[in-house]
Motif scaffolding. Sequence first.
Motif, PDB file in Angstrom:
ATOM      1  N   LEU A   9      83.802 -14.957 -12.025  1.00 37.99           N
ATOM      2  CA  LEU A   9      84.133 -16.346 -11.852  1.00 37.99           C
ATOM      3  C   LEU A   9      84.263 -16.760 -13.286  1.00 37.99           C
ATOM      4  CD1 LEU A   9      80.675 -16.858 -10.081  1.00 37.99           C
ATOM      5  CD2 LEU A   9      82.855 -17.510  -8.837  1.00 37.99           C
ATOM      6  N   ALA A  10      85.173 -16.233 -13.920  1.00 37.92           N
ATOM      7  CA  ALA A  10      85.499 -16.643 -15.489  1.00 37.92           C
ATOM      8  C   ALA A  10      86.887 -16.987 -15.286  1.00 37.92           C
ATOM      9  CB  ALA A  10      85.039 -15.462 -16.545  1.00 37.92           C
ATOM     10  N   GLY A  11      87.398 -17.007 -14.408  1.00 43.02           N
ATOM     11  CA  GLY A  11      89.051 -17.264 -14.420  1.00 43.02           C
ATOM     12  C   GLY A  11      89.149 -18.723 -14.653  1.00 43.02           C
ATOM     13  N   LEU A  12      90.188 -19.102 -15.263  1.00 45.96           N
ATOM     14  CA  LEU A  12      90.296 -20.511 -15.627  1.00 45.96           C
ATOM     15  C   LEU A  12      90.940 -21.433 -14.575  1.00 45.96           C
ATOM     16  CD1 LEU A  12      92.214 -19.937 -19.307  1.00 45.96           C
ATOM     17  CD2 LEU A  12      89.769 -20.622 -18.580  1.00 45.96           C
ATOM     18  N   VAL A  54      79.980 -13.576 -12.764  1.00 44.46           N
ATOM     19  CA  VAL A  54      80.578 -13.173 -14.139  1.00 44.46           C
ATOM     20  C   VAL A  54      81.165 -14.562 -14.315  1.00 44.46           C
ATOM     21  CG1 VAL A  54      82.053 -11.789 -15.598  1.00 44.46           C
ATOM     22  CG2 VAL A  54      80.906 -10.729 -13.602  1.00 44.46           C
ATOM     23  N   ILE A  55      80.404 -15.164 -15.343  1.00 46.18           N
ATOM     24  CA  ILE A  55      80.897 -16.366 -15.818  1.00 46.18           C
ATOM     25  C   ILE A  55      81.455 -16.478 -17.328  1.00 46.18           C
ATOM     26  CG2 ILE A  55      79.653 -17.561 -14.032  1.00 46.18           C
ATOM     27  CD1 ILE A  55      77.706 -19.020 -16.347  1.00 46.18           C
ATOM     28  N   SER A  56      81.481 -17.637 -17.795  1.00 44.59           N
ATOM     29  CA  SER A  56      82.218 -17.743 -19.250  1.00 44.59           C
ATOM     30  C   SER A  56      81.391 -18.957 -19.797  1.00 44.59           C
ATOM     31  CB  SER A  56      83.575 -17.903 -19.422  1.00 44.59           C
ATOM     32  OG  SER A  56      84.215 -19.095 -18.921  1.00 44.59           O
ATOM     33  N   LYS A  57      81.507 -19.234 -21.090  1.00 48.62           N
ATOM     34  CA  LYS A  57      80.696 -20.487 -21.849  1.00 48.62           C
ATOM     35  C   LYS A  57      81.498 -21.632 -21.007  1.00 48.62           C
ATOM     36  CE  LYS A  57      79.472 -18.473 -26.073  1.00 48.62           C
ATOM     37  NZ  LYS A  57      80.123 -17.970 -27.340  1.00 48.62           N
ATOM     38  N   LYS A  58      82.651 -21.382 -20.559  1.00 42.16           N
ATOM     39  CA  LYS A  58      83.450 -22.639 -20.023  1.00 42.16           C
ATOM     40  C   LYS A  58      83.228 -22.956 -18.784  1.00 42.16           C
ATOM     41  CE  LYS A  58      87.693 -22.186 -22.932  1.00 42.16           C
ATOM     42  NZ  LYS A  58      88.595 -21.336 -23.097  1.00 42.16           N
ATOM     43  N   LYS A  59      82.541 -21.908 -18.221  1.00 39.73           N
ATOM     44  CA  LYS A  59      82.054 -22.224 -16.626  1.00 39.73           C
ATOM     45  C   LYS A  59      80.368 -22.286 -16.472  1.00 39.73           C
ATOM     46  CE  LYS A  59      85.102 -21.584 -13.775  1.00 39.73           C
ATOM     47  NZ  LYS A  59      85.996 -20.409 -13.494  1.00 39.73           N
ATOM     48  N   MET A  61      78.915 -24.934 -15.932  1.00 41.54           N
ATOM     49  CA  MET A  61      78.782 -25.748 -14.821  1.00 41.54           C
ATOM     50  C   MET A  61      78.250 -25.026 -13.686  1.00 41.54           C
ATOM     51  SD  MET A  61      81.597 -27.859 -13.092  1.00 41.54           S
ATOM     52  CE  MET A  61      81.769 -29.330 -14.161  1.00 41.54           C
ATOM     53  N   ILE A  62      78.842 -23.745 -13.175  1.00 44.76           N
ATOM     54  CA  ILE A  62      78.228 -23.065 -12.296  1.00 44.76           C
ATOM     55  C   ILE A  62      76.731 -22.658 -12.400  1.00 44.76           C
ATOM     56  CG2 ILE A  62      78.570 -20.778 -11.092  1.00 44.76           C
ATOM     57  CD1 ILE A  62      81.666 -21.004 -11.870  1.00 44.76           C
ATOM     58  N   ARG A  63      76.469 -22.282 -13.312  1.00 43.12           N
ATOM     59  CA  ARG A  63      75.186 -21.925 -13.869  1.00 43.12           C
ATOM     60  C   ARG A  63      74.278 -23.273 -13.635  1.00 43.12           C
ATOM     61  NH1 ARG A  63      73.065 -17.804 -18.216  1.00 43.12           N
ATOM     62  NH2 ARG A  63      70.982 -17.557 -17.805  1.00 43.12           N
ATOM     63  N   TYR A  94      69.861 -19.500  -3.016  1.00 43.32           N
ATOM     64  CA  TYR A  94      70.726 -18.758  -3.746  1.00 43.32           C
ATOM     65  C   TYR A  94      70.197 -18.277  -5.166  1.00 43.32           C
ATOM     66  CZ  TYR A  94      74.154 -20.923  -0.486  1.00 43.32           C
ATOM     67  OH  TYR A  94      74.869 -21.012   0.596  1.00 43.32           O
ATOM     68  N   LYS A  95      69.587 -19.363  -5.938  1.00 40.65           N
ATOM     69  CA  LYS A  95      69.117 -19.322  -7.398  1.00 40.65           C
ATOM     70  C   LYS A  95      68.413 -17.922  -7.508  1.00 40.65           C
ATOM     71  CE  LYS A  95      66.099 -21.244 -10.725  1.00 40.65           C
ATOM     72  NZ  LYS A  95      65.018 -22.382 -11.011  1.00 40.65           N
ATOM     73  N   LYS A  96      67.571 -17.679  -6.573  1.00 38.73           N
ATOM     74  CA  LYS A  96      66.763 -16.388  -6.753  1.00 38.73           C
ATOM     75  C   LYS A  96      67.520 -15.231  -6.816  1.00 38.73           C
ATOM     76  CE  LYS A  96      62.504 -18.154  -4.786  1.00 38.73           C
ATOM     77  NZ  LYS A  96      62.503 -18.912  -3.268  1.00 38.73           N
ATOM     78  N   MET A  97      68.671 -15.052  -6.040  1.00 37.75           N
ATOM     79  CA  MET A  97      69.467 -14.002  -5.791  1.00 37.75           C
ATOM     80  C   MET A  97      70.502 -13.771  -6.733  1.00 37.75           C
ATOM     81  SD  MET A  97      70.432 -14.301  -1.904  1.00 37.75           S
ATOM     82  CE  MET A  97      70.591 -12.606  -1.774  1.00 37.75           C
ATOM     83  N   ILE A  98      70.790 -14.880  -7.900  1.00 40.76           N
ATOM     84  CA  ILE A  98      71.963 -14.667  -8.801  1.00 40.76           C
ATOM     85  C   ILE A  98      71.392 -14.317  -9.978  1.00 40.76           C
ATOM     86  CG2 ILE A  98      73.812 -15.966  -9.676  1.00 40.76           C
ATOM     87  CD1 ILE A  98      73.626 -17.920  -7.280  1.00 40.76           C
ATOM     88  N   LYS A  99      72.301 -13.315 -10.665  1.00 36.19           N
ATOM     89  CA  LYS A  99      71.951 -13.227 -12.131  1.00 36.19           C
ATOM     90  C   LYS A  99      73.149 -13.264 -12.938  1.00 36.19           C
ATOM     91  CE  LYS A  99      69.176  -9.075 -12.827  1.00 36.19           C
ATOM     92  NZ  LYS A  99      69.285  -7.605 -12.633  1.00 36.19           N
ATOM     93  N   TYR A 100      73.250 -13.764 -14.071  1.00 32.50           N
ATOM     94  CA  TYR A 100      74.529 -13.980 -14.828  1.00 32.50           C
ATOM     95  C   TYR A 100      74.877 -13.194 -15.873  1.00 32.50           C
ATOM     96  CZ  TYR A 100      73.886 -18.493 -12.596  1.00 32.50           C
ATOM     97  OH  TYR A 100      73.796 -19.479 -11.171  1.00 32.50           O
ATOM     98  N   VAL A 101      76.229 -12.771 -16.070  1.00 31.83           N
ATOM     99  CA  VAL A 101      76.467 -12.258 -17.187  1.00 31.83           C
ATOM    100  C   VAL A 101      77.790 -12.822 -17.633  1.00 31.83           C
ATOM    101  CG1 VAL A 101      75.877  -9.924 -16.226  1.00 31.83           C
ATOM    102  CG2 VAL A 101      78.187 -10.303 -15.937  1.00 31.83           C
ATOM    103  N   TYR A 102      78.506 -12.585 -18.869  1.00 31.47           N
ATOM    104  CA  TYR A 102      79.336 -13.269 -19.548  1.00 31.47           C
ATOM    105  C   TYR A 102      80.457 -12.643 -19.947  1.00 31.47           C
ATOM    106  CZ  TYR A 102      76.278 -17.367 -19.811  1.00 31.47           C
ATOM    107  OH  TYR A 102      75.635 -18.630 -19.175  1.00 31.47           O
TER     108      TYR A 102
END
Length: 271
Positions: A9-12, A54-59, A61-63, A94-102
């Motif tokens: 999910l890190a795409g611009l 897989v997000i980025s600092k710019k994303k 908002m998703i978190r 959803y929250k319980k299932m999601i992990k974030y990496v950058y």
Amino acid sequence: MIRQAIIPLAGLGTRLLPLTSVFAKELLPINGKPGVEYILDECIEAGIKEIIFVISKKKEMIRSYFNNDKFYKQILKKKKDKRIKEEYKKIQKYKKMIKYVYQNSPKGTGDAVLKTQKHIKGKFFLMLLPDDLIIKRNCSKDMMSIYNNKKCSVMASMKVNRKTVNRWGIYSKKAKINKNNFFVKDVVEKPNISSAPSNNAVIGRYILTRRIFTKLKNQKKGKGGEIHITDAIRKLINDGEKFIGHSFKGKYLDCGTMNGYIKSSQEISKL
Ligand code: G1P
């Protein structure tokens, strides 16, 4: 059993400008529901228990969208709205299932997958590209059954117009298994029309072996200067790894382009 899924999910989202100038494209509503929730629902229905975003600092908002408990609690304290309560419950699930990496620089899908390596526990995992919506049929679920039967990697396939092959990963087929499935001989990222081995395109649903990580570690940049998952898959196939191409049932919606995005809402509203 495959229990984990990766969603890059890190795409611009430049193809959706101006909508994505300050907004994450995966949160844009498609017929009143954020696009990424369709993808989450597909995963959950297919039996997935943990989803790695897989997000980025710019994303960020998703978190924030999935971690906005304080806000919901405040609202629900004042207003006993049944609809909001239900929506909050869903977000909590959803929250319980999601992990974030950058992945802070957009180096491609291959690089996004590599970032998740230390979180992947099983031999195989599912990967979904959020621009690709498939409606009327759960493609991930169908691919899971193929995996359960054959215990090998599986990727979604769709016939495309020959003139557009340079927009997709393109398969070359080795052998037909049955009407909807084939063994993959090779796959090439965005070939020229003249060199494309077929018009069977890769669509964003992949069941991948964790062996992909060893290839991704050494993967050089490919088309457009990005690290492509397609190039790492190609290397695995060369090493003798089995890959099945699955011509999915259901309807494909391309939410990554403006026309496709608009059409997606129209198509889903007809369901
Ligand atoms: C990605 C993949 C490509 C695949 C496509 C499906 O491309 O690299 O192989 O055919 O998704 O949507 P992208 O859409 O990121 O350019």
